[in-house]
Write a protein that holds these residues in place. Structure first.
Motif, PDB file in Angstrom:
ATOM      1  N   TYR A   1       0.828  -1.199   0.000  1.00 15.05           N
ATOM      2  CA  TYR A   1       0.000   0.000   0.000  1.00 15.05           C
ATOM      3  C   TYR A   1       0.866   1.255   0.000  1.00 15.05           C
ATOM      4  CZ  TYR A   1       0.026   1.538   4.980  1.00 15.05           C
ATOM      5  OH  TYR A   1       0.355   2.045   6.217  1.00 15.05           O
ATOM      6  N   PHE A   2       0.429   2.213  -0.788  1.00 13.31           N
ATOM      7  CA  PHE A   2       1.117   3.492  -0.939  1.00 13.31           C
ATOM      8  C   PHE A   2       0.296   4.564  -0.234  1.00 13.31           C
ATOM      9  CE2 PHE A   2       2.559   0.928  -4.444  1.00 13.31           C
ATOM     10  CZ  PHE A   2       3.894   1.267  -4.593  1.00 13.31           C
ATOM     11  N   TYR A   3       0.978   5.401   0.534  1.00 16.36           N
ATOM     12  CA  TYR A   3       0.293   6.456   1.268  1.00 16.36           C
ATOM     13  C   TYR A   3       1.086   7.753   1.130  1.00 16.36           C
ATOM     14  CZ  TYR A   3       3.696   5.600   5.015  1.00 16.36           C
ATOM     15  OH  TYR A   3       4.840   5.457   5.737  1.00 16.36           O
TER      16      TYR A   3
ATOM     17  N   ALA B   1       1.476 -10.645   3.644  1.00 17.73           N
ATOM     18  CA  ALA B   1       2.400  -9.701   4.272  1.00 17.73           C
ATOM     19  C   ALA B   1       1.919  -8.307   3.880  1.00 17.73           C
ATOM     20  CB  ALA B   1       3.817  -9.918   3.765  1.00 17.73           C
ATOM     21  N   VAL B   2       2.104  -7.337   4.758  1.00 21.60           N
ATOM     22  CA  VAL B   2       1.715  -5.949   4.474  1.00 21.60           C
ATOM     23  C   VAL B   2       2.971  -5.097   4.425  1.00 21.60           C
ATOM     24  CG1 VAL B   2       0.478  -3.920   5.345  1.00 21.60           C
ATOM     25  CG2 VAL B   2      -0.560  -6.192   5.546  1.00 21.60           C
ATOM     26  N   LEU B   3       3.075  -4.260   3.383  1.00 23.11           N
ATOM     27  CA  LEU B   3       4.176  -3.317   3.227  1.00 23.11           C
ATOM     28  C   LEU B   3       3.602  -1.943   2.925  1.00 23.11           C
ATOM     29  CD1 LEU B   3       6.418  -5.421   0.793  1.00 23.11           C
ATOM     30  CD2 LEU B   3       6.672  -5.219   3.277  1.00 23.11           C
ATOM     31  N   GLY B   4       4.041  -0.919   3.662  1.00 14.42           N
ATOM     32  CA  GLY B   4       3.616   0.454   3.406  1.00 14.42           C
ATOM     33  C   GLY B   4       4.741   1.211   2.726  1.00 14.42           C
ATOM     34  N   VAL B   5       4.397   2.041   1.734  1.00 15.05           N
ATOM     35  CA  VAL B   5       5.397   2.804   0.981  1.00 15.05           C
ATOM     36  C   VAL B   5       4.978   4.263   0.888  1.00 15.05           C
ATOM     37  CG1 VAL B   5       6.603   3.077  -1.237  1.00 15.05           C
ATOM     38  CG2 VAL B   5       5.913   0.795  -0.474  1.00 15.05           C
ATOM     39  N   SER B   6       5.928   5.162   1.171  1.00 11.97           N
ATOM     40  CA  SER B   6       5.748   6.588   0.899  1.00 11.97           C
ATOM     41  C   SER B   6       7.095   7.168   0.511  1.00 11.97           C
ATOM     42  CB  SER B   6       5.168   7.326   2.105  1.00 11.97           C
ATOM     43  OG  SER B   6       6.178   7.586   3.054  1.00 11.97           O
TER      44      SER B   6
END
Length: 155
Positions: free
Chosen positions: A36-38, A66-71
């Motif tokens: 996910y991109f935030y 698995a969860v990965l956050g990207v900014s």
């Protein structure tokens, strides 16, 4: 760049994480990933969304995700955000905007009457073979995680 639609290969990436190590999509070969991109650490919408991913992580993990956050924030910023919100999944820093461009989430926006570029809140669900199963763009921070749980039929 080919259009990112369900069935397409997810663009490969390697980014620095809040854990001080590089994280690659290849690290998750054979596993399902929610990428996910935030827009920005410590902003109201991004905090709500991150908290909801944090609170639902055990449910996603039980379903094999698995969860990965990207900014575009720095690793240092990610560390502060992670610690303040007690986040339990990796936050990846894309300061060079390589991955946000590969996934097509950097969009022109209006902020305070000025045009600027920012991340369109988006999520990509990737299967064990590295193929996109869902492409969710312009999602709403307050409802996104609950909608994603339903979409993926996560108990």
């Amino acid at each position: 760049m080919s259009e990112l639609v369900p069935g397409a290969a997810a663009p490969a990436f390697t980014l620095p994480s809040d854990a001080g190590t590089d994280v690659s999509l290849a690290d998750f070969a054979g596993r399902k990933v929610i990428l996910y991109f935030y827009p920005k650490d410590n902003t109201s919408g991004c905090t709500i969304e991150a908290q909801q991913f944090r609170d639902a992580l055990a449910r996603f993990a039980a379903a094999g995700y698995a969860v990965l956050g990207v900014s575009r924030d720095s690793v240092k910023s990610h560390c502060g955000f992670r610690d303040k919100q007690q986040l339990n999944f990796p936050l990846l820093s894309d300061k060079e905007e390589v991955v946000v461009n590969a996934y097509g989430v950097l969009k022109e926006k209006m902020m305070c009457g000025r045009k600027c570029f920012g991340i369109e809140r988006s999520t990509f669900v990737i299967d064990e073979a590295g193929k996109l199963t869902h492409v969710l763009r312009n999602v709403k921070a307050k409802t996104h995680v609950e909608e994603l749980l339903k979409l993926l039929e996560v108990a």
